[in-house]
Design a protein around this motif. Structure first.
Motif, short mmCIF file in Angstrom:
data_model
loop_
_atom_site.label_atom_id
_atom_site.label_comp_id
_atom_site.label_asym_id
_atom_site.label_seq_id
_atom_site.Cartn_x
_atom_site.Cartn_y
_atom_site.Cartn_z
N ALA B 75 0.82 -1.21 0.00
CA ALA B 75 0.00 0.00 0.00
C ALA B 75 0.86 1.26 0.00
CB ALA B 75 -0.93 0.00 1.21
N ASP B 76 1.98 1.24 0.73
CA ASP B 76 2.80 2.44 0.82
C ASP B 76 3.39 2.81 -0.53
OD1 ASP B 76 2.45 2.88 3.60
OD2 ASP B 76 3.77 1.18 3.96
N ALA B 77 3.84 1.79 -1.27
CA ALA B 77 4.42 2.05 -2.58
C ALA B 77 3.35 2.61 -3.53
CB ALA B 77 5.00 0.76 -3.15
N LEU B 78 2.12 2.09 -3.41
CA LEU B 78 1.04 2.58 -4.26
C LEU B 78 0.69 4.02 -3.93
CD1 LEU B 78 -1.20 -0.59 -4.31
CD2 LEU B 78 0.01 0.44 -6.25
N ARG B 79 0.61 4.29 -2.62
CA ARG B 79 0.28 5.65 -2.18
C ARG B 79 1.26 6.66 -2.74
NH1 ARG B 79 -0.10 3.92 3.02
NH2 ARG B 79 -2.26 3.54 3.56
N ALA B 80 2.51 6.24 -2.82
CA ALA B 80 3.53 7.16 -3.30
C ALA B 80 3.27 7.58 -4.74
CB ALA B 80 4.91 6.51 -3.18
N LYS B 81 2.52 6.76 -5.49
CA LYS B 81 2.23 7.11 -6.89
C LYS B 81 1.01 8.01 -7.01
CE LYS B 81 3.75 2.64 -8.68
NZ LYS B 81 3.30 1.48 -9.44
N ILE B 82 0.30 8.16 -5.88
CA ILE B 82 -0.94 8.95 -5.89
C ILE B 82 -0.76 10.12 -4.95
CG2 ILE B 82 -3.41 8.87 -5.46
CD1 ILE B 82 -3.18 5.79 -5.77
N GLY B 83 -0.63 11.32 -5.50
CA GLY B 83 -0.43 12.48 -4.65
C GLY B 83 -1.75 12.98 -4.10
N MET B 84 -1.70 13.56 -2.89
CA MET B 84 -2.94 14.09 -2.35
C MET B 84 -2.67 15.42 -1.67
SD MET B 84 -5.99 12.26 -0.43
CE MET B 84 -7.40 13.15 0.18
N VAL B 85 -3.58 16.36 -1.88
CA VAL B 85 -3.48 17.67 -1.23
C VAL B 85 -4.77 17.90 -0.47
CG1 VAL B 85 -3.05 20.13 -1.56
CG2 VAL B 85 -2.04 18.47 -3.12
N PHE B 86 -4.64 18.42 0.76
CA PHE B 86 -5.78 18.49 1.66
C PHE B 86 -6.30 19.91 1.80
CE2 PHE B 86 -3.05 15.00 2.70
CZ PHE B 86 -3.90 13.95 2.99
N GLN B 87 -7.55 19.99 2.25
CA GLN B 87 -8.16 21.30 2.47
C GLN B 87 -7.34 22.14 3.45
OE1 GLN B 87 -12.26 20.99 3.60
NE2 GLN B 87 -12.39 23.11 4.26
N SER B 88 -6.84 21.49 4.51
CA SER B 88 -6.14 22.24 5.57
C SER B 88 -4.61 22.19 5.41
CB SER B 88 -6.55 21.71 6.93
OG SER B 88 -6.42 20.31 6.96
N TYR B 89 -4.14 22.04 4.18
CA TYR B 89 -2.73 22.05 3.80
C TYR B 89 -1.93 20.90 4.42
CZ TYR B 89 -4.45 26.87 4.50
OH TYR B 89 -5.22 27.98 4.65
N ASN B 90 -1.99 20.80 5.79
CA ASN B 90 -1.26 19.72 6.49
C ASN B 90 0.22 19.70 6.19
OD1 ASN B 90 -3.89 19.18 7.04
ND2 ASN B 90 -3.89 17.07 6.33
N LEU B 91 0.83 20.87 6.08
CA LEU B 91 2.30 20.89 6.03
C LEU B 91 2.81 20.43 7.40
CD1 LEU B 91 3.08 24.22 4.15
CD2 LEU B 91 3.07 21.89 3.26
N PHE B 92 4.05 19.94 7.43
CA PHE B 92 4.62 19.51 8.71
C PHE B 92 5.19 20.74 9.41
CE2 PHE B 92 5.49 15.75 5.83
CZ PHE B 92 4.30 15.13 6.15
N PRO B 93 4.59 21.17 10.53
CA PRO B 93 4.96 22.46 11.11
C PRO B 93 6.37 22.50 11.69
CG PRO B 93 3.43 21.30 12.55
CD PRO B 93 3.53 20.49 11.29
N HIS B 94 6.96 21.33 11.94
CA HIS B 94 8.29 21.32 12.56
C HIS B 94 9.41 21.25 11.53
CE1 HIS B 94 7.19 17.23 11.73
NE2 HIS B 94 8.37 16.78 12.06
N MET B 95 9.03 21.34 10.25
CA MET B 95 10.06 21.30 9.20
C MET B 95 9.93 22.53 8.33
SD MET B 95 9.63 17.47 7.77
CE MET B 95 9.72 16.04 8.84
N ASN B 96 11.05 23.02 7.81
CA ASN B 96 10.95 24.14 6.89
C ASN B 96 10.45 23.63 5.53
OD1 ASN B 96 13.14 23.10 5.46
ND2 ASN B 96 14.63 24.44 6.45
N VAL B 97 10.25 24.56 4.61
CA VAL B 97 9.62 24.23 3.34
C VAL B 97 10.39 23.15 2.59
CG1 VAL B 97 9.14 25.17 1.05
CG2 VAL B 97 8.37 26.39 3.09
#
Lengths: 291, 246
Positions: B75-97
């Motif tokens: 499943a993880d390998a498959l997920r990597a082929k399918i990108g997803m972007v969320f309504q609430s962005y969900n960037l990782f707040p503890h990492m820079n861009v």
């Protein structure tokens, strides 16, 4: 209402509005300062007056706050305090490591590891509930009492062990709270990029969870520092024990006050540091309040 | 069959509630599909199931020849082929861009950090965000965060990009900058499935508009026919309601 429209402010007037104010220029600040000062003087002055005119004050002052006794007690209490610091420095890294480990075990969901998880829960329940003093005495007196030759008999060792055992149970719950406070959407985002469950935990959930609980972890440090004083009950010559010895030789309690001051001096910087961290994260929340 | 993604008789339930029923849908390669419908109609759920963040109870979702619903081992390998972007962005707040963008390429695809960073900078440059490379998410506007989130998904070079109401949490003046990225991706032939409430944008960008009603596909078609001449009474009602709201 006048029929003449108020003219807009001149540029100079606007500039004046935008001038940064010195803090005493803020309306009401001087008044609050004066009131705070007055009420402080009244309350503390009143208390001092009440205490100092009580019948036994002279005797109490002599027994607890005698400067010559403090000076005399200082060398041995200070020497003892170094043992407190040593115990703390050894215990804290162990507390953090074991606490985190327990939290990880507790959070896991693998069914194979259920027995380990049950053990971790039992450990946390037991040692979070048991008073540290009792654990210290049970280990300090009980373990050497078993007369198992390869077990150390050193009370310092058992004192540190007992502190580690009780504090790590608390710390485990702190870590767990932090890890569980990380929002689900962070997991979704990481998994959607193809990260495995483990990678998601390691790179996304855990760092945020730990960051969230740094202030309570520091509170834990402070408790642990003070807990080392309880080790005195099983014999090691740390600050409290030294103060006790001085006090029983000289019939004066000022040595205890010296020990107390040393503990306070050690914990205040940590407390201020925690305040600073909390303030900073509150500011960050305000700035980044969108998501 | 030239569909990149194909849904066959997909059913999904949360407890006693059926949220997706009998979804049959083809997503051709290089196409843009817009999912529209009232809140709770199943748009987001369909996207989350596509990315294996949720399990379906019945049916199949094929990515080319692979049944996503069946092969959960990788499943993880498959997920990597399918990108997803969320309504609430969900960037990782503890990492820079840059770290946000390179985390998955480095950890999942095993790219060298320097290569991943070069590619991340290229992407940032292309979308006008290079000056934000070292910022942390809490220093960025909503629009900037969402554009970074899209870039983060693109960095994995996905075969399809799922966009889950990516403009809904944004202040109005920032919606445009995110839409512009999506338009640019269309011109680059990115296959996209997009849940959206922006009818105007859907009619402008979609190759196929899919109307979901109570978890089922009620109607679909090219935007000109879909918006110009909706067949179902409920579709008409929905379109009237949302256009009135604008």
């Amino acid at each position: 209402m006048s029929s003449v429209p108020t003219p807009p402010l001149t540029e100079q007037q606007v500039a004046q509005l935008l001038q940064p104010k010195k803090f005493w220029e803020v309306p009401g600040v001087v008044r609050s300062l004066v009131i705070a000062l007055l009420s402080t003087v009244v309350i503390f002055g009143g208390l001092a007056w009440l205490i100092s005119r009580s019948e036994g004050w002279d005797a109490v002052q002599q027994a607890f706050f005698s400067k010559p006794d403090m000076k005399k007690a200082w060398p041995r209490v200070w020497q003892g305090f170094q043992l407190n610091i040593k115990m703390f420095m050894i215990a804290e890294p162990l507390v953090l490591t074991i606490g985190l480990l327990l939290a990880l075990i507790r959070i896991g969901t693998s069914s194979v590891l259920f027995p380990v998880r049950a053990l971790a829960i039992a450990y946390i329940d037991l040692f979070r509930g048991a008073p540290a003093l009792l654990v210290i005495m049970m280990l300090g007196f009980g373990m050497p009492g078993l007369r198992i030759s390869w077990l150390p008999a050193d009370p310092v060792f058992w004192g540190i062990t007992a502190c580690v055992i009780t504090s790590s149970a608390y710390t485990a719950e702190t870590f767990r709270a932090g890890i569980e406070s990380v929002h689900r959407s962070q997991r979704s985002a990481a998994r959607s990029l193809g990260l495995t469950n483990r990678q998601t935990f390691q790179h996304v959930v855990l760092p945020q969870g730990i960051k969230a609980v740094i202030p309570p972890l520091i509170s834990g440090f402070v408790s642990l520092q003070k807990e080392t004083a309880l080790v005195s009950t099983i014999g090691p010559l740390e600050a409290t024990r030294q103060a006790q010895i001085y006090s029983s030789l000289n019939f004066n309690y000022s040595s205890y006050v010296v020990a107390a001051l040393l503990f306070i001096a050690l914990t205040i910087p940590l407390a201020r540091f925690t305040d600073w961290l909390l303030q900073r994260s509150a500011k960050r929340m305000q700035m980044g309040g969108v998501a | 069959m030239s569909a990149l993604l194909r849904y066959e008789s997909v059913y999904k339930a949360y407890g006693p509630n059926l949220v997706l029923q009998n979804i049959n849908l083809d997503i051709p390669e290089h196409s843009v599909t817009c999912l529209i419908g009232a809140s709770g109609c199943g748009k987001s759920t369909l996207l989350r199931c596509t990315n294996l963040l949720e399990e379906i109870q019945h049916g199949s979702i094929y990515l080319r020849e692979t049944d996503l619903a069946a092969s959960h081992k990788d499943a993880d390998a498959l997920r990597a082929k399918i990108g997803m972007v969320f309504q609430s962005y969900n960037l990782f707040p503890h990492m820079n861009v840059i770290k946000n963008i390179t985390l998955a390429p480095v950890r999942v695809r095993g790219e060298r950090r320097s290569d991943a960073e070069d590619r991340a900078r290229d992407l940032l440059q292309r979308f006008g965000l290079l000056d934000k490379a070292l910022e942390f998410p809490d220093r960025l506007s909503g629009g900037q965060q969402q554009r970074i989130a899209i870039i983060r998904a693109l960095a994995m070079q996905p075969e399809v990009l799922l966009l889950d109401e990516v403009t809904s949490a944004l202040d109005p003046e920032m919606v445009g900058e995110v839409m512009d990225i999506i338009i640019e991706l269309k011109s680059l032939n990115m296959t996209m499935i997009m849940a959206t409430h922006q009818m105007g944008f859907a009619s402008q960008i979609a190759d196929n508009v899919v109307f979901l009603d109570r978890g089922a596909v009620l109607e679909q078609g090219h935007p000109s026919s879909f918006f110009g001449n909706p067949q179902h009474e409920r579709t008409r009602q929905f379109l009237e309601r949302v256009t009135m709201a604008i």
